[in-house]
Design a protein around this motif. Structure first.
Motif, PDB file in Angstrom:
ATOM      1  N   GLU A 137       0.823  -1.209   0.000  1.00 46.58           N
ATOM      2  CA  GLU A 137       0.000   0.000   0.000  1.00 46.58           C
ATOM      3  C   GLU A 137       0.859   1.261   0.000  1.00 46.58           C
ATOM      4  O   GLU A 137       0.503   2.248  -0.660  1.00 46.58           O
ATOM      5  N   ASP A 138       1.988   1.230   0.709  1.00 45.75           N
ATOM      6  CA  ASP A 138       2.893   2.384   0.711  1.00 45.75           C
ATOM      7  C   ASP A 138       3.415   2.669  -0.695  1.00 45.75           C
ATOM      8  O   ASP A 138       3.458   3.821  -1.140  1.00 45.75           O
ATOM      9  N   VAL A 139       3.811   1.612  -1.383  1.00 41.29           N
ATOM     10  CA  VAL A 139       4.327   1.787  -2.742  1.00 41.29           C
ATOM     11  C   VAL A 139       3.217   2.265  -3.677  1.00 41.29           C
ATOM     12  O   VAL A 139       3.424   3.165  -4.502  1.00 41.29           O
ATOM     13  N   LEU A 140       2.025   1.690  -3.549  1.00 41.34           N
ATOM     14  CA  LEU A 140       0.915   2.106  -4.401  1.00 41.34           C
ATOM     15  C   LEU A 140       0.525   3.559  -4.139  1.00 41.34           C
ATOM     16  O   LEU A 140       0.108   4.275  -5.057  1.00 41.34           O
ATOM     17  N   HIS A 141       0.684   4.005  -2.897  1.00 44.46           N
ATOM     18  CA  HIS A 141       0.421   5.410  -2.574  1.00 44.46           C
ATOM     19  C   HIS A 141       1.403   6.313  -3.327  1.00 44.46           C
ATOM     20  O   HIS A 141       1.013   7.378  -3.838  1.00 44.46           O
TER      21      HIS A 141
ATOM     22  N   LEU B  58       2.493  10.191  -7.845  1.00 47.37           N
ATOM     23  CA  LEU B  58       3.101  10.555  -9.127  1.00 47.37           C
ATOM     24  C   LEU B  58       2.036  10.941 -10.143  1.00 47.37           C
ATOM     25  O   LEU B  58       2.239  11.837 -10.961  1.00 47.37           O
ATOM     26  N   GLU B  59       0.919  10.259 -10.094  1.00 47.99           N
ATOM     27  CA  GLU B  59      -0.182  10.555 -11.026  1.00 47.99           C
ATOM     28  C   GLU B  59      -0.753  11.948 -10.779  1.00 47.99           C
ATOM     29  O   GLU B  59      -1.112  12.653 -11.712  1.00 47.99           O
ATOM     30  N   GLU B  60      -0.808  12.337  -9.519  1.00 44.50           N
ATOM     31  CA  GLU B  60      -1.420  13.616  -9.143  1.00 44.50           C
ATOM     32  C   GLU B  60      -0.460  14.793  -9.268  1.00 44.50           C
ATOM     33  O   GLU B  60      -0.884  15.926  -9.421  1.00 44.50           O
TER      34      GLU B  60
ATOM     35  N   GLN C 169       8.486  -2.817  -7.837  1.00 37.85           N
ATOM     36  CA  GLN C 169       8.899  -2.923  -6.432  1.00 37.85           C
ATOM     37  C   GLN C 169       7.797  -3.579  -5.605  1.00 37.85           C
ATOM     38  O   GLN C 169       8.076  -4.457  -4.784  1.00 37.85           O
ATOM     39  N   ALA C 170       6.545  -3.183  -5.804  1.00 40.40           N
ATOM     40  CA  ALA C 170       5.424  -3.792  -5.087  1.00 40.40           C
ATOM     41  C   ALA C 170       5.300  -5.268  -5.453  1.00 40.40           C
ATOM     42  O   ALA C 170       5.057  -6.118  -4.584  1.00 40.40           O
TER      43      ALA C 170
END
Length: 75
Positions: free
Chosen positions: A29-33, A38-40, A60-61
């Motif tokens: 979840e940390d990596v997905l955050h 980056l998208e925002e 990495q995830a």
């Protein structure tokens, strides 16, 4: 009649797995955050640069999950 339950017929003890699902979930979840951030964020170097960074983070995830499965398989 004494019929053993699944797993009871093994003479060796069941190994203890050192994988904490909550820890794995938190790591992913940390990596997905970071991917979402980056998208925002404004694109530095263009959309392809952002896409490359997101791809690296997703790898990495994925590696976190692969490592966890590997530890479970070894147990």
């Amino acid at each position: 009649m004494n019929v053993p339950l699944p797993g009871q017929h093994h003479s060796r003890p069941v190994p203890v797995v050192d994988v904490d699902p909550a820890e794995i979930r938190a790591s992913v979840e940390d990596v997905l955050h970071l991917v979402d951030e980056l998208e925002e964020a404004p694109a530095e170097g263009g959309d392809l640069a952002v896409l490359g960074k997101q791809a690296a983070l997703l790898e990495q995830a994925h590696q976190v999950l692969v490592d966890a499965l590997d530890r479970v398989d070894r147990a």
